[in-house]
Design a protein around this motif. Structure first.
Motif, PDB file in Angstrom:
ATOM      1  N   LYS A  95     -10.001   4.648   7.658  1.00  0.00           N
ATOM      2  CA  LYS A  95      -9.448   4.117   6.414  1.00  0.00           C
ATOM      3  C   LYS A  95      -7.942   3.908   6.594  1.00  0.00           C
ATOM      4  CE  LYS A  95     -10.796   6.218   2.712  1.00  0.00           C
ATOM      5  NZ  LYS A  95     -10.897   7.046   1.500  1.00  0.00           N
ATOM      6  N   ILE A  96      -7.466   2.747   6.139  1.00  0.00           N
ATOM      7  CA  ILE A  96      -6.044   2.430   6.231  1.00  0.00           C
ATOM      8  C   ILE A  96      -5.559   1.893   4.882  1.00  0.00           C
ATOM      9  CG2 ILE A  96      -6.095   1.944   8.705  1.00  0.00           C
ATOM     10  CD1 ILE A  96      -6.109  -1.077   7.958  1.00  0.00           C
ATOM     11  N   HIS A  97      -4.255   1.939   4.675  1.00  0.00           N
ATOM     12  CA  HIS A  97      -3.656   1.348   3.480  1.00  0.00           C
ATOM     13  C   HIS A  97      -3.695  -0.167   3.646  1.00  0.00           C
ATOM     14  CE1 HIS A  97      -0.919   0.744   0.112  1.00  0.00           C
ATOM     15  NE2 HIS A  97      -0.277  -0.106   0.890  1.00  0.00           N
ATOM     16  N   GLY A  98      -4.313  -0.848   2.681  1.00  0.00           N
ATOM     17  CA  GLY A  98      -4.356  -2.304   2.716  1.00  0.00           C
ATOM     18  C   GLY A  98      -3.123  -2.901   2.062  1.00  0.00           C
ATOM     19  N   TYR A  99      -2.998  -2.640   0.763  1.00  0.00           N
ATOM     20  CA  TYR A  99      -1.843  -3.139   0.021  1.00  0.00           C
ATOM     21  C   TYR A  99      -1.778  -2.457  -1.334  1.00  0.00           C
ATOM     22  CZ  TYR A  99      -5.266  -6.042  -2.461  1.00  0.00           C
ATOM     23  OH  TYR A  99      -6.334  -6.478  -3.186  1.00  0.00           O
ATOM     24  N   THR A 100      -0.650  -2.605  -1.985  1.00  0.00           N
ATOM     25  CA  THR A 100      -0.474  -2.158  -3.362  1.00  0.00           C
ATOM     26  C   THR A 100      -0.307  -3.401  -4.215  1.00  0.00           C
ATOM     27  OG1 THR A 100       0.603  -0.133  -2.610  1.00  0.00           O
ATOM     28  CG2 THR A 100       0.919  -0.750  -4.920  1.00  0.00           C
ATOM     29  N   SER A 102       0.927  -5.801  -6.719  1.00  0.00           N
ATOM     30  CA  SER A 102       2.256  -5.845  -7.335  1.00  0.00           C
ATOM     31  C   SER A 102       2.200  -5.858  -8.859  1.00  0.00           C
ATOM     32  CB  SER A 102       3.034  -7.061  -6.831  1.00  0.00           C
ATOM     33  OG  SER A 102       2.334  -8.241  -7.116  1.00  0.00           O
ATOM     34  N   ALA A 103       1.128  -6.406  -9.425  1.00  0.00           N
ATOM     35  CA  ALA A 103       1.021  -6.463 -10.877  1.00  0.00           C
ATOM     36  C   ALA A 103       0.550  -5.150 -11.480  1.00  0.00           C
ATOM     37  CB  ALA A 103       0.076  -7.590 -11.290  1.00  0.00           C
ATOM     38  N   SER A 104      -0.493  -4.561 -10.894  1.00  0.00           N
ATOM     39  CA  SER A 104      -1.084  -3.355 -11.488  1.00  0.00           C
ATOM     40  C   SER A 104      -0.613  -2.056 -10.847  1.00  0.00           C
ATOM     41  CB  SER A 104      -2.616  -3.420 -11.380  1.00  0.00           C
ATOM     42  OG  SER A 104      -3.001  -3.302 -10.022  1.00  0.00           O
ATOM     43  N   GLY A 105      -0.065  -2.149  -9.642  1.00  0.00           N
ATOM     44  CA  GLY A 105       0.321  -0.947  -8.915  1.00  0.00           C
ATOM     45  C   GLY A 105      -0.849  -0.252  -8.238  1.00  0.00           C
ATOM     46  N   LYS A 106      -2.037  -0.836  -8.348  1.00  0.00           N
ATOM     47  CA  LYS A 106      -3.239  -0.251  -7.750  1.00  0.00           C
ATOM     48  C   LYS A 106      -3.172  -0.329  -6.221  1.00  0.00           C
ATOM     49  CE  LYS A 106      -8.237  -0.681  -7.583  1.00  0.00           C
ATOM     50  NZ  LYS A 106      -9.420  -1.387  -8.039  1.00  0.00           N
ATOM     51  N   VAL A 107      -3.488   0.791  -5.577  1.00  0.00           N
ATOM     52  CA  VAL A 107      -3.525   0.849  -4.123  1.00  0.00           C
ATOM     53  C   VAL A 107      -4.930   0.463  -3.658  1.00  0.00           C
ATOM     54  CG1 VAL A 107      -3.366   2.373  -2.113  1.00  0.00           C
ATOM     55  CG2 VAL A 107      -1.728   2.608  -3.990  1.00  0.00           C
ATOM     56  N   VAL A 108      -5.001  -0.468  -2.738  1.00  0.00           N
ATOM     57  CA  VAL A 108      -6.281  -0.892  -2.181  1.00  0.00           C
ATOM     58  C   VAL A 108      -6.349  -0.417  -0.734  1.00  0.00           C
ATOM     59  CG1 VAL A 108      -7.770  -2.855  -1.630  1.00  0.00           C
ATOM     60  CG2 VAL A 108      -6.365  -2.896  -3.702  1.00  0.00           C
ATOM     61  N   GLU A 109      -7.320   0.459  -0.474  1.00  0.00           N
ATOM     62  CA  GLU A 109      -7.534   0.992   0.865  1.00  0.00           C
ATOM     63  C   GLU A 109      -8.571   0.123   1.577  1.00  0.00           C
ATOM     64  OE1 GLU A 109      -6.616   4.624   1.920  1.00  0.00           O
ATOM     65  OE2 GLU A 109      -4.979   4.028   0.601  1.00  0.00           O
ATOM     66  N   TYR A 110      -8.420  -0.015   2.878  1.00  0.00           N
ATOM     67  CA  TYR A 110      -9.350  -0.796   3.685  1.00  0.00           C
ATOM     68  C   TYR A 110     -10.000   0.084   4.739  1.00  0.00           C
ATOM     69  CZ  TYR A 110      -8.205  -5.535   2.177  1.00  0.00           C
ATOM     70  OH  TYR A 110      -8.082  -6.683   1.458  1.00  0.00           O
ATOM     71  N   TRP A 111     -11.215  -0.304   5.124  1.00  0.00           N
ATOM     72  CA  TRP A 111     -11.845   0.246   6.318  1.00  0.00           C
ATOM     73  C   TRP A 111     -11.540  -0.701   7.462  1.00  0.00           C
ATOM     74  CZ3 TRP A 111     -13.353   4.992   6.227  1.00  0.00           C
ATOM     75  CH2 TRP A 111     -13.921   5.547   5.089  1.00  0.00           C
ATOM     76  N   ILE A 112     -11.139  -0.153   8.580  1.00  0.00           N
ATOM     77  CA  ILE A 112     -11.059  -0.916   9.817  1.00  0.00           C
ATOM     78  C   ILE A 112     -12.192  -0.380  10.678  1.00  0.00           C
ATOM     79  CG2 ILE A 112      -9.277   0.603  10.780  1.00  0.00           C
ATOM     80  CD1 ILE A 112      -8.225  -1.917  12.267  1.00  0.00           C
TER      81      ILE A 112
END
Length: 118
Positions: A95-100, A102-112
């Protein structure tokens, strides 16, 4: 990203829309980064891709851990079930950090994920 990939010493590099992937060639490796989020029918795509891989060929990709704004997401259990249904084995999953957002501040994690065709 494609321009960078074209600079690497691949014997052959094919770039095409993954959802329209119709190729008769057999590959040693298929890599999809940042694209599977947009494919609704991953089972169908994985089955089509598997036809283009040798046994033990590699398939590397990224996908969000959870669906976000209509995009596809897979949790750990869903990923393993998808692979079982489509003839792949997970070699490594992180699992890696995908992005945050910018509008909601929600963090989206990704599977590599690195998988192998069975």
């Amino acid at each position: 990203m494609l321009e960078k990939a074209k600079e690497l010493p691949f014997k052959r590099l094919i770039c095409q829309p993954i959802d329209k992937f119709e190729n008769q060639e057999i590959f040693d490796v298929i890599v999809c980064v940042g694209v599977l989020d947009f494919i609704a029918d991953l089972d169908n795509l994985f089955l089509r891709l598997k036809k283009n891989l040798h046994q033990k060929s590699l398939f590397g990709f990224t996908v969000p851990e959870t669906p976000n704004d209509g995009l596809v997401g897979l949790d750990l259990q869903e990923t393993r079930q998808l692979f079982s249904r489509t003839g792949f084995e997970v070699l490594k999953q992180e699992k890696i950090h995908g992005y945050t957002d910018s509008a909601s501040g929600k963090v989206v994690e990704y599977w590599i994920i690195l998988a192998q065709a069975l």
